[in-house]
Design a protein around this motif. Sequence first.
Motif, PDB file in Angstrom:
ATOM      1  N   LEU A  25       2.102   1.973  -3.458  1.00  0.00           N
ATOM      2  CA  LEU A  25       1.067   2.582  -4.296  1.00  0.00           C
ATOM      3  C   LEU A  25       0.897   4.068  -4.020  1.00  0.00           C
ATOM      4  N   LEU A  26       1.292   4.541  -2.860  1.00  0.00           N
ATOM      5  CA  LEU A  26       1.125   5.953  -2.515  1.00  0.00           C
ATOM      6  C   LEU A  26       2.336   6.820  -2.880  1.00  0.00           C
ATOM      7  N   ARG A  57       0.827  -1.206   0.000  1.00  0.00           N
ATOM      8  CA  ARG A  57       0.000   0.000   0.000  1.00  0.00           C
ATOM      9  C   ARG A  57       0.867   1.265   0.000  1.00  0.00           C
ATOM     10  N   GLU A  66     -10.082   6.233  -3.900  1.00  0.00           N
ATOM     11  CA  GLU A  66     -10.527   5.602  -2.648  1.00  0.00           C
ATOM     12  C   GLU A  66     -10.219   6.483  -1.444  1.00  0.00           C
ATOM     13  N   ARG A  67      -9.007   7.006  -1.376  1.00  0.00           N
ATOM     14  CA  ARG A  67      -8.613   7.851  -0.245  1.00  0.00           C
ATOM     15  C   ARG A  67      -9.397   9.161  -0.219  1.00  0.00           C
ATOM     16  N   ASP A 109      -1.562   5.286  -7.968  1.00  0.00           N
ATOM     17  CA  ASP A 109      -2.634   4.524  -8.576  1.00  0.00           C
ATOM     18  C   ASP A 109      -3.911   5.360  -8.513  1.00  0.00           C
ATOM     19  N   ASP A 155      -6.994   4.599  -8.745  1.00  0.00           N
ATOM     20  CA  ASP A 155      -8.019   3.994  -7.903  1.00  0.00           C
ATOM     21  C   ASP A 155      -7.727   4.239  -6.423  1.00  0.00           C
ATOM     22  N   MET A 156      -6.453   4.185  -6.055  1.00  0.00           N
ATOM     23  CA  MET A 156      -6.081   4.422  -4.669  1.00  0.00           C
ATOM     24  C   MET A 156      -6.358   5.872  -4.284  1.00  0.00           C
TER      25      MET A 156
END
Length: 90
Positions: free
Chosen positions: A56-57, A53, A69-70, A63, A65-66
Amino acid sequence: MPALAIATVGYFGFHALNGEFGLVGRARIEHRVESLKLELETLRAERRELEMRVVLLRPESLDPDMIDERARQALNLVHPQEVAILRPSN
Protein backbone atom coordinates in the motif's frame (compact mmCIF):
# COMPACT_ATOMS: atom_id res chain seq x y z
CA MET A 1 28.66 -62.99 32.88
CA PRO A 2 24.87 -62.90 33.42
CA ALA A 3 25.27 -59.91 35.75
CA LEU A 4 27.25 -58.05 33.08
CA ALA A 5 24.58 -58.83 30.48
CA ILE A 6 21.79 -57.68 32.82
CA ALA A 7 23.70 -54.47 33.62
CA THR A 8 24.25 -53.77 29.90
CA VAL A 9 20.59 -54.40 29.04
CA GLY A 10 19.52 -52.28 32.02
CA TYR A 11 21.81 -49.43 30.96
CA PHE A 12 20.55 -49.37 27.38
CA GLY A 13 16.96 -49.91 28.49
CA PHE A 14 17.14 -46.95 30.88
CA HIS A 15 18.52 -44.66 28.19
CA ALA A 16 16.01 -45.92 25.63
CA LEU A 17 13.25 -44.65 27.92
CA ASN A 18 14.78 -41.60 29.61
CA GLY A 19 17.55 -40.44 27.29
CA GLU A 20 17.45 -37.27 25.24
CA PHE A 21 16.12 -39.20 22.24
CA GLY A 22 14.28 -41.87 24.24
CA LEU A 23 10.53 -42.22 24.60
CA VAL A 24 10.22 -39.44 27.18
CA GLY A 25 12.60 -37.19 25.25
CA ARG A 26 10.66 -37.80 22.06
CA ALA A 27 7.47 -36.54 23.69
CA ARG A 28 9.32 -33.36 24.73
CA ILE A 29 10.67 -32.90 21.22
CA GLU A 30 7.22 -33.39 19.65
CA HIS A 31 5.71 -30.88 22.07
CA ARG A 32 8.43 -28.37 21.17
CA VAL A 33 7.83 -28.97 17.45
CA GLU A 34 4.11 -28.23 17.87
CA SER A 35 4.78 -25.01 19.78
CA LEU A 36 7.30 -23.91 17.14
CA LYS A 37 4.78 -24.65 14.36
CA LEU A 38 2.24 -22.40 16.08
CA GLU A 39 4.84 -19.67 16.46
CA LEU A 40 5.82 -20.03 12.80
CA GLU A 41 2.21 -19.65 11.67
CA THR A 42 1.82 -16.54 13.82
CA LEU A 43 4.99 -15.04 12.35
CA ARG A 44 3.89 -15.89 8.80
CA ALA A 45 0.55 -14.14 9.37
CA GLU A 46 2.36 -11.10 10.76
CA ARG A 47 4.68 -11.07 7.76
CA ARG A 48 1.75 -11.27 5.31
CA GLU A 49 0.13 -8.31 7.07
CA LEU A 50 3.34 -6.28 6.90
CA GLU A 51 3.81 -7.15 3.22
CA MET A 52 0.29 -5.93 2.48
CA ARG A 53 1.04 -2.65 4.26
CA VAL A 54 4.27 -2.25 2.27
CA VAL A 55 2.37 -2.80 -0.99
CA LEU A 56 0.00 0.00 0.00
CA LEU A 57 2.94 2.38 0.50
CA ARG A 58 4.47 1.85 -2.95
CA PRO A 59 4.22 4.91 -5.22
CA GLU A 60 2.19 3.12 -7.91
CA SER A 61 -0.47 2.00 -5.45
CA LEU A 62 -0.71 4.71 -2.83
CA ASP A 63 -3.90 4.46 -0.84
CA PRO A 64 -5.31 7.88 0.14
CA ASP A 65 -6.59 6.51 3.43
CA MET A 66 -3.15 5.15 4.27
CA ILE A 67 -1.53 8.50 3.45
CA ASP A 68 -4.10 10.30 5.61
CA GLU A 69 -3.56 7.85 8.48
CA ARG A 70 0.23 8.23 8.37
CA ALA A 71 0.07 12.02 8.10
CA ARG A 72 -2.27 12.29 11.09
CA GLN A 73 -0.10 9.93 13.11
CA ALA A 74 3.11 11.79 12.26
CA LEU A 75 1.63 15.26 12.86
CA ASN A 76 -0.55 14.21 15.81
CA LEU A 77 -3.61 15.99 14.35
CA VAL A 78 -7.35 15.27 14.05
CA HIS A 79 -10.25 17.18 12.52
CA PRO A 80 -12.36 19.16 15.00
CA GLN A 81 -15.47 17.03 14.36
CA GLU A 82 -13.71 13.65 14.76
CA VAL A 83 -13.63 11.51 17.85
CA ALA A 84 -10.14 10.39 18.87
CA ILE A 85 -9.79 7.08 20.68
CA LEU A 86 -6.56 6.93 22.63
CA ARG A 87 -4.94 3.54 23.05
CA PRO A 88 -1.98 2.79 25.29
CA SER A 89 1.23 2.33 23.32
CA ASN A 90 3.05 -1.00 23.39
